[in-house]
Motif scaffolding. Structure first.
Motif, PDB file in Angstrom:
ATOM      1  N   THR A  18       5.284  11.347  -0.780  1.00 11.08           N
ATOM      2  CA  THR A  18       4.842  10.340   0.171  1.00 11.08           C
ATOM      3  C   THR A  18       4.943  10.892   1.581  1.00 11.08           C
ATOM      4  O   THR A  18       5.797  11.733   1.865  1.00 11.08           O
ATOM      5  N   LEU A  77      -1.738   2.929   1.407  1.00 11.34           N
ATOM      6  CA  LEU A  77      -1.612   1.634   2.062  1.00 11.34           C
ATOM      7  C   LEU A  77      -1.864   1.815   3.551  1.00 11.34           C
ATOM      8  O   LEU A  77      -1.329   2.742   4.169  1.00 11.34           O
ATOM      9  N   THR A  96      -0.013  -5.547   5.170  1.00 15.55           N
ATOM     10  CA  THR A  96      -0.983  -4.656   4.547  1.00 15.55           C
ATOM     11  C   THR A  96      -2.383  -5.020   5.029  1.00 15.55           C
ATOM     12  O   THR A  96      -2.869  -6.123   4.790  1.00 15.55           O
ATOM     13  N   TYR A 155      -5.985  -1.140   1.303  1.00 13.12           N
ATOM     14  CA  TYR A 155      -5.381  -0.223   0.337  1.00 13.12           C
ATOM     15  C   TYR A 155      -6.461   0.417  -0.521  1.00 13.12           C
ATOM     16  O   TYR A 155      -7.575  -0.101  -0.671  1.00 13.12           O
ATOM     17  N   ALA A 156      -6.117   1.575  -1.091  1.00 13.05           N
ATOM     18  CA  ALA A 156      -6.946   2.247  -2.095  1.00 13.05           C
ATOM     19  C   ALA A 156      -6.003   2.757  -3.171  1.00 13.05           C
ATOM     20  O   ALA A 156      -4.978   3.368  -2.856  1.00 13.05           O
ATOM     21  N   GLN A 157      -6.337   2.505  -4.430  1.00 16.42           N
ATOM     22  CA  GLN A 157      -5.437   2.903  -5.519  1.00 16.42           C
ATOM     23  C   GLN A 157      -6.228   3.475  -6.682  1.00 16.42           C
ATOM     24  O   GLN A 157      -7.232   2.909  -7.109  1.00 16.42           O
ATOM     25  N   PHE A 158      -5.729   4.612  -7.173  1.00 16.56           N
ATOM     26  CA  PHE A 158      -6.308   5.235  -8.361  1.00 16.56           C
ATOM     27  C   PHE A 158      -5.207   5.377  -9.399  1.00 16.56           C
ATOM     28  O   PHE A 158      -4.092   5.801  -9.087  1.00 16.56           O
ATOM     29  N   THR A 159      -5.515   5.017 -10.641  1.00 17.61           N
ATOM     30  CA  THR A 159      -4.548   5.177 -11.725  1.00 17.61           C
ATOM     31  C   THR A 159      -5.263   5.715 -12.959  1.00 17.61           C
ATOM     32  O   THR A 159      -6.462   5.470 -13.147  1.00 17.61           O
ATOM     33  N   ASP A 182      -2.160   6.399  -4.394  1.00 19.28           N
ATOM     34  CA  ASP A 182      -2.657   5.299  -3.570  1.00 19.28           C
ATOM     35  C   ASP A 182      -2.335   5.472  -2.092  1.00 19.28           C
ATOM     36  O   ASP A 182      -1.506   6.283  -1.695  1.00 19.28           O
ATOM     37  N   PHE A 190     -11.476   1.792  -0.655  1.00 19.26           N
ATOM     38  CA  PHE A 190     -10.546   0.929   0.067  1.00 19.26           C
ATOM     39  C   PHE A 190     -10.984  -0.530  -0.024  1.00 19.26           C
ATOM     40  O   PHE A 190     -12.173  -0.845   0.036  1.00 19.26           O
ATOM     41  N   PHE A 243      -0.158   7.233 -10.585  1.00 17.38           N
ATOM     42  CA  PHE A 243      -0.648   6.419  -9.477  1.00 17.38           C
ATOM     43  C   PHE A 243      -0.879   7.317  -8.271  1.00 17.38           C
ATOM     44  O   PHE A 243      -0.024   8.130  -7.919  1.00 17.38           O
ATOM     45  N   ALA A 258     -10.957   6.637  -4.945  1.00 21.52           N
ATOM     46  CA  ALA A 258     -10.564   5.227  -4.892  1.00 21.52           C
ATOM     47  C   ALA A 258     -11.131   4.607  -3.624  1.00 21.52           C
ATOM     48  O   ALA A 258     -10.884   5.112  -2.519  1.00 21.52           O
TER      49      ALA A 258
END
Length: 292
Positions: free
Chosen positions: A84, A127, A140, A143-147, A125, A162, A123, A160
């Motif tokens: 991170t 934020l 927030t 966000y963009a998240q890929f799993t 992502d 947003f 994960f 991913a």
């Protein structure tokens, strides 16, 4: 033919500009056990003889290095590999903060390989956060998240989009790359990551360039931060100090035409901060330690 060459050149330049929004996006630079400008649980797990993040020098997408994140057992508990640009807290286990960021990209992209343990998933992502002075916490903005839970044995691009919850612009970007489901990690999952980037959205609409030939000293600092430019500035210069959780704690405005300025930070608590310096269309962000 010239048009094709020009299009290729512009495309490459665009990728380079977008990559600059994520510092050390290809994990080329490492200090000790973590890539520069990134944090992992290694300092917490190494006393138990375990490291969950390491530099990979053989299996890379591009350049010399990639990041290898592994979920390992610490005293019988699966601990995922995490990278991170924020800060990892222990009690409670949590990610906070990030790096200063004020735009709204459209897509979070990168390249990865994944070998999941049975039933696990990775994960990746981002934020986008903004400090709320009324609640004294971060909201927030988007966000963009890929799993993914399948095996990916060759370098593959992830993407991913947003999603935005607010018309406000963020002030902080927090990225989290995790080798396991953080709520149900399984020992044995391995995630390789390389060449992260942000694209689209408002990126480039208010394009900034790297502020060069500037010195910020001393670092660590006590009562004074000195900022030295290579020549007299042509514009007013905005200087802001941010805490690691994205709260602006101090702001200065420097008049144009200066080469050296000394800023009083007597009232700032000791700790790590980001200093953001912006002059015209140029800016620079640097970490600085204050020791009172």
């Amino acid at each position: 033919m010239k048009q094709i060459v020009l299009l290729i050149a512009l495309s490459v330049m665009g990728m380079l500009v977008n990559a600059q929004y994520i510092t050390n996006n290809g994990f080329e630079n490492w200090t000790a056990s973590d890539p520069d400008d990134w944090h992992s649980p290694n300092s917490l797990t190494s006393p138990f003889g375990v490291t969950t993040v390491s530099k990979e020098t053989v299996d890379v997408y591009s350049g010399l290095n990639s990041a290898k994140l592994e979920t390992k057992s610490v005293l019988g508990t699966p601990i995922p590999g995490i990278l991170t640009n924020g800060t990892i807290t222990i009690n409670p286990p949590y990610l906070i903060g990030g790096t200063p960021f004020t735009q709204k990209p459209g897509v979070f992209k990168g390249y990865y390989k994944y070998t999941p343990a049975t039933g696990d998933n990775c994960f990746l992502d981002v934020l986008l956060l903004k400090w709320n002075i009324n609640t004294n916490q971060q909201d927030t903005i988007g966000y963009a998240q890929f799993t993914n839970l399948a095996t990916v044995s060759t370098w593959t691009m992830f993407q991913a989009n947003f999603t935005y919850n607010s018309i406000d612009n963020p002030d902080t970007m927090q990225i989290a790359l995790i080798s396991s489901n953080p709520n149900a990690a399984v020992t044995g999952s391995i995630l390789l990551v390389d060449e992260l980037s942000l694209e689209g959205g408002t990126l480039g609409l208010n394009k900034y360039y790297l502020l060069k030939n500037i010195s910020i000293f001393p670092n660590p600092a006590t009562n004074i931060i000195n900022i030295k430019f290579s020549s007299e500035t042509k514009y007013e210069t905005a200087v802001s100090l941010y805490s690691l959780v994205g709260q602006k704690v101090k702001a200065f405005t420097l008049p144009k035409g200066i080469e050296l300025s000394s800023l009083n930070i007597n009232d700032i608590s000791k700790g790590m901060y980001f200093i953001l310096i912006q002059s015209g269309k140029e800016k620079i962000i640097q970490k600085i330690s204050i020791i009172q």
